[in-house]
Design an enzyme around this catalytic site. Structure first.
Site, PDB file in Angstrom:
ATOM      1  N   TRP A 122      46.262  61.450  69.355  1.00  0.00           N
ATOM      2  CA  TRP A 122      45.874  62.568  70.212  1.00  0.00           C
ATOM      3  C   TRP A 122      47.095  63.312  70.733  1.00  0.00           C
ATOM      4  O   TRP A 122      47.114  64.543  70.773  1.00  0.00           O
ATOM      5  CB  TRP A 122      44.995  62.079  71.364  1.00  0.00           C
ATOM      6  CG  TRP A 122      43.546  62.109  70.988  1.00  0.00           C
ATOM      7  CD1 TRP A 122      42.780  61.078  70.529  1.00  0.00           C
ATOM      8  CD2 TRP A 122      42.686  63.259  71.004  1.00  0.00           C
ATOM      9  NE1 TRP A 122      41.506  61.514  70.250  1.00  0.00           N
ATOM     10  CE2 TRP A 122      41.412  62.843  70.544  1.00  0.00           C
ATOM     11  CE3 TRP A 122      42.866  64.587  71.364  1.00  0.00           C
ATOM     12  CZ2 TRP A 122      40.338  63.717  70.427  1.00  0.00           C
ATOM     13  CZ3 TRP A 122      41.788  65.468  71.259  1.00  0.00           C
ATOM     14  CH2 TRP A 122      40.543  65.026  70.793  1.00  0.00           C
ATOM     15  N   GLU A 166      50.484  55.199  55.806  1.00  0.00           N
ATOM     16  CA  GLU A 166      49.438  55.208  56.827  1.00  0.00           C
ATOM     17  C   GLU A 166      49.189  53.802  57.366  1.00  0.00           C
ATOM     18  O   GLU A 166      48.882  53.628  58.546  1.00  0.00           O
ATOM     19  CB  GLU A 166      48.159  55.812  56.253  1.00  0.00           C
ATOM     20  CG  GLU A 166      48.280  57.303  55.996  1.00  0.00           C
ATOM     21  CD  GLU A 166      46.949  57.950  55.722  1.00  0.00           C
ATOM     22  OE1 GLU A 166      45.942  57.236  55.572  1.00  0.00           O
ATOM     23  OE2 GLU A 166      46.918  59.187  55.651  1.00  0.00           O
ATOM     24  N   TRP A 188      43.864  66.819  76.389  1.00  0.00           N
ATOM     25  CA  TRP A 188      43.711  65.891  75.269  1.00  0.00           C
ATOM     26  C   TRP A 188      43.110  64.559  75.704  1.00  0.00           C
ATOM     27  O   TRP A 188      42.445  63.878  74.915  1.00  0.00           O
ATOM     28  CB  TRP A 188      45.052  65.653  74.578  1.00  0.00           C
ATOM     29  CG  TRP A 188      46.140  65.072  75.451  1.00  0.00           C
ATOM     30  CD1 TRP A 188      47.069  65.744  76.170  1.00  0.00           C
ATOM     31  CD2 TRP A 188      46.396  63.677  75.698  1.00  0.00           C
ATOM     32  NE1 TRP A 188      47.897  64.878  76.855  1.00  0.00           N
ATOM     33  CE2 TRP A 188      47.512  63.604  76.573  1.00  0.00           C
ATOM     34  CE3 TRP A 188      45.806  62.501  75.261  1.00  0.00           C
ATOM     35  CZ2 TRP A 188      48.038  62.388  77.027  1.00  0.00           C
ATOM     36  CZ3 TRP A 188      46.330  61.280  75.703  1.00  0.00           C
ATOM     37  CH2 TRP A 188      47.432  61.231  76.581  1.00  0.00           C
ATOM     38  N   TRP A 247      51.861  53.261  59.780  1.00  0.00           N
ATOM     39  CA  TRP A 247      51.684  54.052  61.006  1.00  0.00           C
ATOM     40  C   TRP A 247      51.099  53.198  62.119  1.00  0.00           C
ATOM     41  O   TRP A 247      51.415  53.393  63.301  1.00  0.00           O
ATOM     42  CB  TRP A 247      50.783  55.250  60.703  1.00  0.00           C
ATOM     43  CG  TRP A 247      50.440  56.112  61.880  1.00  0.00           C
ATOM     44  CD1 TRP A 247      49.309  56.058  62.630  1.00  0.00           C
ATOM     45  CD2 TRP A 247      51.237  57.166  62.441  1.00  0.00           C
ATOM     46  NE1 TRP A 247      49.330  57.014  63.630  1.00  0.00           N
ATOM     47  CE2 TRP A 247      50.505  57.708  63.537  1.00  0.00           C
ATOM     48  CE3 TRP A 247      52.482  57.712  62.135  1.00  0.00           C
ATOM     49  CZ2 TRP A 247      50.988  58.759  64.310  1.00  0.00           C
ATOM     50  CZ3 TRP A 247      52.966  58.759  62.917  1.00  0.00           C
ATOM     51  CH2 TRP A 247      52.220  59.262  63.973  1.00  0.00           C
ATOM     52  N   ASN A 290      39.372  61.388  58.358  1.00  0.00           N
ATOM     53  CA  ASN A 290      40.698  61.550  58.951  1.00  0.00           C
ATOM     54  C   ASN A 290      41.107  63.009  59.096  1.00  0.00           C
ATOM     55  O   ASN A 290      41.601  63.432  60.149  1.00  0.00           O
ATOM     56  CB  ASN A 290      41.738  60.803  58.117  1.00  0.00           C
ATOM     57  CG  ASN A 290      43.136  60.953  58.695  1.00  0.00           C
ATOM     58  OD1 ASN A 290      43.411  60.498  59.783  1.00  0.00           O
ATOM     59  ND2 ASN A 290      44.023  61.620  57.956  1.00  0.00           N
ATOM     60  N   TRP A 305      45.754  73.261  81.760  1.00  0.00           N
ATOM     61  CA  TRP A 305      44.491  72.966  81.086  1.00  0.00           C
ATOM     62  C   TRP A 305      43.336  73.637  81.839  1.00  0.00           C
ATOM     63  O   TRP A 305      43.366  73.771  83.057  1.00  0.00           O
ATOM     64  CB  TRP A 305      44.239  71.455  81.057  1.00  0.00           C
ATOM     65  CG  TRP A 305      45.269  70.638  80.341  1.00  0.00           C
ATOM     66  CD1 TRP A 305      46.137  69.745  80.903  1.00  0.00           C
ATOM     67  CD2 TRP A 305      45.536  70.612  78.936  1.00  0.00           C
ATOM     68  NE1 TRP A 305      46.929  69.172  79.941  1.00  0.00           N
ATOM     69  CE2 TRP A 305      46.578  69.681  78.712  1.00  0.00           C
ATOM     70  CE3 TRP A 305      44.989  71.291  77.840  1.00  0.00           C
ATOM     71  CZ2 TRP A 305      47.095  69.406  77.443  1.00  0.00           C
ATOM     72  CZ3 TRP A 305      45.505  71.014  76.577  1.00  0.00           C
ATOM     73  CH2 TRP A 305      46.535  70.086  76.387  1.00  0.00           C
TER      74      TRP A 305
END
Length: 446
Positions: A364, A254, A341, A257, A323, A285
């Protein structure tokens, strides 16, 4: 000789290679420029501004103890830094590398007077590439490619003293930037202590036993809560990496990341605004009055799904969200409500103290299925199932007080248990109906 130290998201003295190089060369003028122009729509959000005020206060105190001071300027860095070089007679600007696209013009304006250093990543982004020399688009491949570049050098200590110039340039007053909320002051629930001292304390006290399991349990303190400190550079990734030798590999992945997401936005600077997979540009959308009402209900934590509402209220009240719940709430907005999003991305940007351009946009798009490395759009998280699986009962009781009297058999889905209080809203949409609608929309993608 006098040089400038350009501080951005690296507000620390410990393991600060730009500071150490500048101090070795001669007198140092540390400067922070609040640039709200170059980022455009991505200027730092309201929650980050609260953190920034306190982080700069902490940094200024630390610099004074080293015989230095912090110079503050507000405006476009592209113009302010060259002007400050002329004003002070400084020869160079020392800075740590950053990869947000809005820094490029300011760095170009400095030309060969800019000296950049690695310090905010585990490895230089440009060095971690495929065999063809291209940036990695898939995290699992990036993790393998990162291994030869992982930091072996120990973190650098803070300098004992920082050489000061004969005269100091003018500085803005931090209070005049009005970074703190006043009317109203919504920060009462922000249970945070910004600054390098707190960041190093947290690193020293990291407890990662069982991290892989505990990090998914919203009702427990199983995460490190280091993300805002890392975002503002109050502690370096190298410091955290060396402090966690022998720790759970998941935690270190992580940490890595963050490097990966900066690599993505370095290669694709408009990633926060554009689908990584352009075929999703055709995804229908929802828009209009009903969609806007649903978006507002999501933002306020009034969706009728307790785990979603708990997460959104935690975000609003504390500037942070667990998280696992970030994934649940994001998936709900995109899949259950079929709302773009980018609406959620911008809400998180404004509300999170740890909102990071790379992390926020890549995460996202990962949830939405639109990114270069992402879940399939057809993977739709079931909020009630997630809430039950990860034991979120106490978490919901804390953040959704209307439901605090319910036991674990009812709190995840009060409607199904027949005990939803009148003060708590009904579900905006049923899970099955939402899933079928999302899958139908996904089929329309070319």
């Amino acid at each position: 000789m006098t040089d400038l130290l350009w501080l951005r998201q690296d507000l620390r003295l410990h393991d600060q290679p730009a500071l150490i190089a500048a101090a070795h060369a001669g007198a140092v003028i540390p400067v922070y420029v609040l640039d709200d122009e170059a980022p455009g729509a991505w200027k730092i959000g309201e929650a980050q501004r609260w953190w920034l005020h306190h982080s700069l206060t902490s940094l200024a105190d630390a610099l004074e103890k080293k015989g230095s001071r912090l110079i503050l300027r507000h405006g476009k860095a592209e113009a302010i830094l060259p002007a400050l070089l002329e004003e002070t007679g400084a020869e160079r600007v020392h800075a740590i590398r950053h990869y947000e696209p809005w820094w490029r013009d300011a760095e170009a304006a400095l030309g060969d007077r800019l000296c950049r250093y690695d310090g905010n990543h585990l490895a230089r982004i440009e060095d971690v590439t495929t065999g063809a020399g291209a940036p990695y688009r898939i995290y699992s491949s990036f993790w393998k490619g990162l291994q030869p570049h992982l930091p072996s050098d120990k973190p650098l200590p803070a300098p004992r003293s920082i050489p000061a110039p004969e005269t100091w340039p003018r500085s803005d007053r931090l209070a005049d930037w009005h970074l703190l909320p006043t009317a109203p002051d919504w920060s009462g629930g922000f249970d945070w202590t910004p600054g390098e001292t707190e960041a190093l304390r947290k690193v020293k006290q990291l407890a990662l036993d069982g991290y892989d399991e505990r990090r998914n349990l919203p009702s427990e303190e199983g995460t490190s809560r280091l993300s805002p400190h890392l975002h503002f550079g109050e502690v370096s990734p190298r410091t955290v990496w060396h402090a966690t030798e022998g720790a759970d590999t998941i935690f270190r992945k992580e940490l890595a990341w963050r490097d990966f997401t900066d690599g993505v936005v370095s290669a694709l600077p408009d990633y926060a605004d554009v689908n990584g997979r352009r075929r999703y540009d055709t995804l229908p959308w929802r828009s209009g009055t009903a969609a806007q009402a649903d978006l507002r209900a999501w933002q306020r934590g009034r969706t009728g799904y307790p785990i979603v509402d708990a997460g959104m209220r935690q975000l609003w009240q504390s500037g942070w969200m667990h998280n696992r719940v970030r994934m649940i709430t994001a998936s709900f907005l995109v899949k259950h409500l079929l709302i773009d999003w980018r609406e959620g991305e911008r809400w998180f940007w404004d509300c999170l103290v740890d909102a990071d351009y790379g992390n926020n946009s890549v995460n996202w798009q990962w949830v939405a299925g639109t990114g270069v490395d992402a879940n399939m759009f057809g993977r739709i998280m079931a909020p009630i199932g997630q809430s039950e699986k990860f034991g979120a009962g106490d978490y919901i009781r804390r953040w959704v007080p209307e439901l605090k009297h319910l036991d674990d058999s009812a709190i995840h889905d009060p409607d199904a248990a027949g005990c939803r209080p009148d003060s708590y809203p009904a579900m905006l949409i049923g899970h099955r109906e939402a899933r079928e609608r999302a899958l139908a929309a996904g089929k329309k993608v070319r």
